[in-house]
Design a protein around this motif. Structure first.
Motif, PDB file in Angstrom:
ATOM      1  N   VAL A   1      39.399  30.465  39.144  1.00  0.00           N
ATOM      2  CA  VAL A   1      38.685  31.292  40.112  1.00  0.00           C
ATOM      3  C   VAL A   1      38.398  32.664  39.517  1.00  0.00           C
ATOM      4  O   VAL A   1      39.247  33.250  38.837  1.00  0.00           O
ATOM      5  CB  VAL A   1      39.496  31.465  41.416  1.00  0.00           C
ATOM      6  CG1 VAL A   1      38.638  32.125  42.484  1.00  0.00           C
ATOM      7  CG2 VAL A   1      40.009  30.129  41.924  1.00  0.00           C
ATOM      8  N   THR A   2      37.192  33.165  39.769  1.00  0.00           N
ATOM      9  CA  THR A   2      36.849  34.537  39.407  1.00  0.00           C
ATOM     10  C   THR A   2      36.295  35.243  40.634  1.00  0.00           C
ATOM     11  O   THR A   2      35.740  34.607  41.534  1.00  0.00           O
ATOM     12  CB  THR A   2      35.792  34.594  38.282  1.00  0.00           C
ATOM     13  OG1 THR A   2      34.510  34.196  38.807  1.00  0.00           O
ATOM     14  CG2 THR A   2      36.163  33.692  37.123  1.00  0.00           C
ATOM     15  N   GLY A   3      36.458  36.552  40.670  1.00  0.00           N
ATOM     16  CA  GLY A   3      35.952  37.320  41.797  1.00  0.00           C
ATOM     17  C   GLY A   3      35.452  38.677  41.356  1.00  0.00           C
ATOM     18  O   GLY A   3      35.940  39.249  40.377  1.00  0.00           O
ATOM     19  N   ILE A   4      34.466  39.175  42.076  1.00  0.00           N
ATOM     20  CA  ILE A   4      33.927  40.516  41.855  1.00  0.00           C
ATOM     21  C   ILE A   4      33.956  41.260  43.180  1.00  0.00           C
ATOM     22  O   ILE A   4      33.618  40.695  44.222  1.00  0.00           O
ATOM     23  CB  ILE A   4      32.481  40.462  41.319  1.00  0.00           C
ATOM     24  CG1 ILE A   4      32.451  39.927  39.887  1.00  0.00           C
ATOM     25  CG2 ILE A   4      31.820  41.830  41.367  1.00  0.00           C
ATOM     26  CD1 ILE A   4      31.051  39.768  39.328  1.00  0.00           C
ATOM     27  N   SER A   5      34.372  42.514  43.140  1.00  0.00           N
ATOM     28  CA  SER A   5      34.351  43.380  44.317  1.00  0.00           C
ATOM     29  C   SER A   5      35.111  42.721  45.470  1.00  0.00           C
ATOM     30  O   SER A   5      36.263  42.322  45.308  1.00  0.00           O
ATOM     31  CB  SER A   5      32.900  43.711  44.681  1.00  0.00           C
ATOM     32  OG  SER A   5      32.836  44.770  45.603  1.00  0.00           O
ATOM     33  N   MET A   6      34.474  42.571  46.637  1.00  0.00           N
ATOM     34  CA  MET A   6      35.163  41.983  47.781  1.00  0.00           C
ATOM     35  C   MET A   6      35.534  40.522  47.547  1.00  0.00           C
ATOM     36  O   MET A   6      36.378  39.964  48.248  1.00  0.00           O
ATOM     37  CB  MET A   6      34.286  42.111  49.030  1.00  0.00           C
ATOM     38  CG  MET A   6      34.970  41.742  50.332  1.00  0.00           C
ATOM     39  SD  MET A   6      36.461  42.708  50.682  1.00  0.00           S
ATOM     40  CE  MET A   6      35.729  44.284  51.158  1.00  0.00           C
ATOM     41  N   GLY A   7      34.946  39.893  46.544  1.00  0.00           N
ATOM     42  CA  GLY A   7      35.283  38.509  46.239  1.00  0.00           C
ATOM     43  C   GLY A   7      36.633  38.335  45.568  1.00  0.00           C
ATOM     44  O   GLY A   7      37.161  37.219  45.503  1.00  0.00           O
ATOM     45  N   VAL A   8      37.230  39.426  45.077  1.00  0.00           N
ATOM     46  CA  VAL A   8      38.508  39.324  44.366  1.00  0.00           C
ATOM     47  C   VAL A   8      39.619  38.857  45.298  1.00  0.00           C
ATOM     48  O   VAL A   8      40.451  38.020  44.929  1.00  0.00           O
ATOM     49  CB  VAL A   8      38.878  40.678  43.718  1.00  0.00           C
ATOM     50  CG1 VAL A   8      40.273  40.612  43.095  1.00  0.00           C
ATOM     51  CG2 VAL A   8      37.848  41.059  42.664  1.00  0.00           C
ATOM     52  N   THR A   9      39.656  39.384  46.519  1.00  0.00           N
ATOM     53  CA  THR A   9      40.727  38.999  47.442  1.00  0.00           C
ATOM     54  C   THR A   9      40.635  37.516  47.800  1.00  0.00           C
ATOM     55  O   THR A   9      41.661  36.843  47.940  1.00  0.00           O
ATOM     56  CB  THR A   9      40.669  39.849  48.723  1.00  0.00           C
ATOM     57  OG1 THR A   9      39.363  39.752  49.313  1.00  0.00           O
ATOM     58  CG2 THR A   9      40.958  41.305  48.411  1.00  0.00           C
ATOM     59  N   THR A  10      39.416  36.994  47.937  1.00  0.00           N
ATOM     60  CA  THR A  10      39.256  35.564  48.218  1.00  0.00           C
ATOM     61  C   THR A  10      39.653  34.732  47.006  1.00  0.00           C
ATOM     62  O   THR A  10      40.199  33.633  47.143  1.00  0.00           O
ATOM     63  CB  THR A  10      37.804  35.252  48.624  1.00  0.00           C
ATOM     64  OG1 THR A  10      37.428  36.100  49.711  1.00  0.00           O
ATOM     65  CG2 THR A  10      37.662  33.804  49.059  1.00  0.00           C
ATOM     66  N   ALA A  11      39.399  35.251  45.813  1.00  0.00           N
ATOM     67  CA  ALA A  11      39.810  34.550  44.597  1.00  0.00           C
ATOM     68  C   ALA A  11      41.330  34.396  44.554  1.00  0.00           C
ATOM     69  O   ALA A  11      41.850  33.315  44.247  1.00  0.00           O
ATOM     70  CB  ALA A  11      39.309  35.303  43.366  1.00  0.00           C
ATOM     71  N   PHE A  12      42.050  35.462  44.875  1.00  0.00           N
ATOM     72  CA  PHE A  12      43.510  35.378  44.880  1.00  0.00           C
ATOM     73  C   PHE A  12      44.009  34.467  45.999  1.00  0.00           C
ATOM     74  O   PHE A  12      44.978  33.724  45.814  1.00  0.00           O
ATOM     75  CB  PHE A  12      44.127  36.771  45.009  1.00  0.00           C
ATOM     76  CG  PHE A  12      44.338  37.453  43.689  1.00  0.00           C
ATOM     77  CD1 PHE A  12      45.385  37.084  42.860  1.00  0.00           C
ATOM     78  CD2 PHE A  12      43.482  38.449  43.257  1.00  0.00           C
ATOM     79  CE1 PHE A  12      45.579  37.697  41.630  1.00  0.00           C
ATOM     80  CE2 PHE A  12      43.661  39.072  42.033  1.00  0.00           C
ATOM     81  CZ  PHE A  12      44.717  38.696  41.211  1.00  0.00           C
ATOM     82  N   ALA A  13      43.359  34.510  47.159  1.00  0.00           N
ATOM     83  CA  ALA A  13      43.751  33.610  48.247  1.00  0.00           C
ATOM     84  C   ALA A  13      43.600  32.156  47.813  1.00  0.00           C
ATOM     85  O   ALA A  13      44.425  31.299  48.150  1.00  0.00           O
ATOM     86  CB  ALA A  13      42.896  33.882  49.484  1.00  0.00           C
TER      87      ALA A  13
END
Length: 363
Positions: free
Chosen positions: A117-129
């Motif tokens: 999983v990768t995330g940018i900005s607000m997507g980072v929290t969903t990546a960790f979830a």
């Protein structure tokens, strides 16, 4: 005026902010090189060459850092292709509920235990979830705490401190049994990545952060990838890099050794090439108000519904890209688990429980 770094940023063994003393030393050095820049009124014509010289020095340093990094690391090489499916979440501004709706569908309809999983900005929290296999109701609950923290600040989402975000996230996740050990088990596994923009080089470079060693560090990463003025007071600092929002240098972050045929791109915007996104012209796209100020329950619930429906529509495409389906035929007091109605009913219950302890009466 040069960028400033908040000297009060939290320090840990793996990341720390620049102290004010370091900045004083750097400015003292610049003062010695171009003293007229500091000691002469800027309006004087004679000062123009000095300003140009200072700008040239700064530009040369930034370019030099970028060249040195390339020489030191060399061109990126792909030694092998990672067979795992990779899910990439783009930036989302205030559309965190959209990602919660997407995540609810993915969590209940697919096995996410073997994905990267990768995330940018607000997507980072969903990546960790996603990698922590967090229950969607828990993710939504944490999001409510972050939203309440933001909307009850005098300046709301402007001039935030990273520590406010970190403290809120760490406190709530630990209530759900999340620990530093759960984060540490992914070290060296090339599983979770955070995309940021390094502005200490020129041109600015998209960088991937990986191997967080604690919940604190993971939440600090999420603030690093959101650093946009005036929402945050300062750029971020991490391992020698000055950092701004990852969305400045990339829509999605691509991890090393990526199998492009198994790369799933998710975004709340109608971006061409995305696998999960609102459909242009369908009434699913969000307004500027939604993107910047999604405080009302009505807007939040619309995001949840659109996110769920976008993921549901992409189900077959997600299977083709390697996600493994799982049976979802459970029922509970909210109805059929995994259905849209179940999500809305369950999250409504979560919000009602949250309201009982929300002393600020955010909603």
């Amino acid at each position: 005026m040069p960028f400033q770094i908040n000297p009060a940023e939290k320090k840990t063994k793996n990341f720390k902010a620049l102290s004010s003393r370091v900045w004083v030393q750097k400015m003292s050095l610049l003062r010695k090189i171009v003293p007229d820049l500091f000691d002469t009124p800027i309006s004087r014509k004679s000062n123009v060459p000095t300003i140009a010289a200072a700008a040239g020095i700064i530009f040369s340093v930034l370019v030099g850092r970028r060249v040195f990094r390339f020489v030191l690391k060399g061109p990126e090489k792909q030694d092998y292709v990672d067979s795992r499916t990779t899910i990439a979440y783009s930036g989302a501004a205030s559309l965190w509920c959209y990602y919660t709706g997407v995540y609810y569908y993915l969590y209940h309809h697919f096995d996410l235990s073997q994905v990267r999983v990768t995330g940018i900005s607000m997507g980072v929290t969903t990546a960790f979830a996603t990698v922590l296999n967090m229950a969607p109701s828990q993710k939504f609950h944490i999001g409510l705490h972050w939203a309440a923290m933001i909307w009850n600040r005098p300046l709301a989402c402007f001039f935030m401190s990273s520590q406010d975000w970190i403290d809120t996230g760490t406190k709530v996740t630990k209530q759900f049994g999340m620990t530093d050990e759960l984060v540490q088990k992914f070290i060296g596994s090339s599983t979770i990545f955070c995309g940021v923009t390094d502005i200490s080089v020129f041109p600015p470079q998209h960088m991937l952060l990986t191997d967080a060693s604690s919940l604190n560090e993971a939440f600090y990463w999420s603030t690093l990838s959101q650093r946009i003025f005036p929402f945050y007071r300062y750029p971020g600092y991490y391992k020698g890099m000055l950092i701004a929002d990852g969305f400045f240098s990339g829509i999605w972050s691509k991890p090393p050794n990526l199998d492009e045929s198994k790369f799933i791109k998710i975004t709340p915007f109608p971006i061409p090439g995305a696998d999960v996104s609102p459909k242009r012209g369908s009434g699913e796209c969000f307004s500027v108000i939604d993107v910047g100020y999604s405080r009302s329950k009505e807007r939040m619930w619309r995001q949840l519904e659109v996110g769920y429906k976008c993921a549901e529509r992409a189900h077959k495409a997600l299977v083709r890209k390697g996600l493994v389906e799982k049976l979802c035929n459970e029922r509970d007091r909210f109805g059929s688990v995994g259905s849209l109605n179940h999500m809305l009913e369950e999250f409504d219950d979560v919000m009602e429980e949250f309201k009982k302890t929300d002393k600020h009466k955010t909603w």
